[in-house]
Scaffold this active site. Structure first.
Site, PDB file in Angstrom:
ATOM      1  N   HIS A   1       9.100  -5.112 -11.069  1.00  8.90           N
ATOM      2  CA  HIS A   1       9.815  -6.110 -10.277  1.00  8.90           C
ATOM      3  C   HIS A   1      11.201  -5.552  -9.974  1.00  8.90           C
ATOM      4  CE1 HIS A   1      11.133 -10.070  -8.880  1.00  8.90           C
ATOM      5  NE2 HIS A   1      12.276  -9.799  -9.530  1.00  8.90           N
TER       6      HIS A   1
ATOM      7  N   ASP B   1       7.660  -6.564  -5.717  1.00 10.32           N
ATOM      8  CA  ASP B   1       6.901  -5.894  -6.773  1.00 10.32           C
ATOM      9  C   ASP B   1       6.373  -4.566  -6.242  1.00 10.32           C
ATOM     10  OD1 ASP B   1       7.320  -8.043  -8.423  1.00 10.32           O
ATOM     11  OD2 ASP B   1       5.362  -8.961  -8.021  1.00 10.32           O
TER      12      ASP B   1
ATOM     13  N   HIS C   1       3.423  -3.849 -13.280  1.00  7.85           N
ATOM     14  CA  HIS C   1       4.090  -3.507 -12.019  1.00  7.85           C
ATOM     15  C   HIS C   1       5.589  -3.426 -12.293  1.00  7.85           C
ATOM     16  CE1 HIS C   1       4.479  -7.925 -12.103  1.00  7.85           C
ATOM     17  NE2 HIS C   1       5.575  -7.728 -11.366  1.00  7.85           N
TER      18      HIS C   1
ATOM     19  N   HIS D   1       9.474 -15.737  -4.497  1.00  6.16           N
ATOM     20  CA  HIS D   1       9.722 -14.444  -5.154  1.00  6.16           C
ATOM     21  C   HIS D   1      11.155 -13.991  -4.848  1.00  6.16           C
ATOM     22  CE1 HIS D   1       7.965 -10.164  -6.055  1.00  6.16           C
ATOM     23  NE2 HIS D   1       8.443 -10.752  -7.148  1.00  6.16           N
TER      24      HIS D   1
END
Length: 261
Positions: A235, A158, A233, A154
């Site tokens: 990011h 998030d 969500h 990642h």
């Protein structure tokens, strides 16, 4: 013995001449303002002037002289009082002018102080950082491993958010990207005043355009589920450049700017 009649300068003044001289003396007193204070009985009580051939002299009693002195003293006192009043009025005007000047200076200083405080407050506000979503939390951390990401980890964090939640600029900067970002869906990239960049992905809508200046806490879009996602969500990334792959730890980035996450 024979007597001759006096003639020339040795001749005594006649009754008419004496009366004329006396009238002239009274006229002279009238022109000086004294006759107004001399009562007629005073003249009547005067002793007869000897027939010496000289101009008669009018003498005044002590009471008349005292009255004249009193009038002069009263005039002097009135003049002194008028001068004192004028001086007091001038002093009052000067004090009023000085008070007005001091009040104006105080008001100017207060205004300047207020303006300085406002500028300082604005400077602090513009240098302040805020979370991208208010009252949220991080649902997926930085560099988490998963096959969902092409890099294998990642590149941001998030923030939990339902679709349509307000997304804010974390600090002051300028929008350099606003539109479709592939797997990021609708995204915004902002160049911050400190030279770093922040990215906001998977937005349901975008509320700013390229070149627009933004301030801390300003709404720039709404969260959503566009792009490569499993649910709605936000990011969020922190970068050293606007390009993918220049990411840095976004939590450490926000905390270094005073944001508690």
């Amino acid at each position: 013995m024979a007597f001759t009649r006096a003639t020339g300068k040795h001749r005594r003044p006649s009754r008419m001449q004496r009366g004329t001289a006396r009238a002239a003396g009274v006229a002279a007193l009238a022109t000086t303002g004294v006759i107004g204070t001399v009562a007629a009985p005073a003249f009547a009580a005067e002793p007869s002037v000897e027939q010496t051939g000289l101009t008669p002299v009018v003498t005044m009693g002590g009471t008349v002289a005292q009255q004249i002195d009193a009038q002069a003293a009263a005039q002097r006192q009135a003049a002194e009082e008028a001068a004192a009043k004028k001086k007091a009025e001038e002093a009052a005007r000067e004090r009023a002018a000085e008070a007005a000047k001091e009040a104006k200076e105080a008001a100017e200083k207060a205004r300047e102080a207020k303006e300085r405080a406002a500028r300082e407050a604005e400077r602090k506000r513009l240098n302040t950082f805020v979370p991208p979503i208010s009252g949220s939390y991080i649902s997926t951390g930085y560099q988490a491993s998963s096959g969902l990401w092409s890099s294998g980890s990642h590149t941001g964090v998030d923030f939990h958010a339902a679709t349509g939640t307000s997304v804010h600029a974390v600090g002051m900067g300028e929008v350099v990207e606003a539109g479709w970002g592939g797997s990021y869906g609708n995204q915004i990239v902002i160049k911050m005043n400190d030279g770093t960049y922040t990215q906001y992905g998977h937005l349901s809508s975008i509320g700013v355009s390229v070149g627009q200046k933004v301030t801390p806490g300003q709404q720039i879009g709404l969260s959503g589920a566009t792009g490569n996602v499993t649910g709605p969500h936000l990011h969020f990334e922190a970068r050293t450049s606007p390009e993918y792959g220049s990411d840095i730890d976004p939590v450490a980035y926000l905390r270094s700017h005073g944001v508690s996450v």
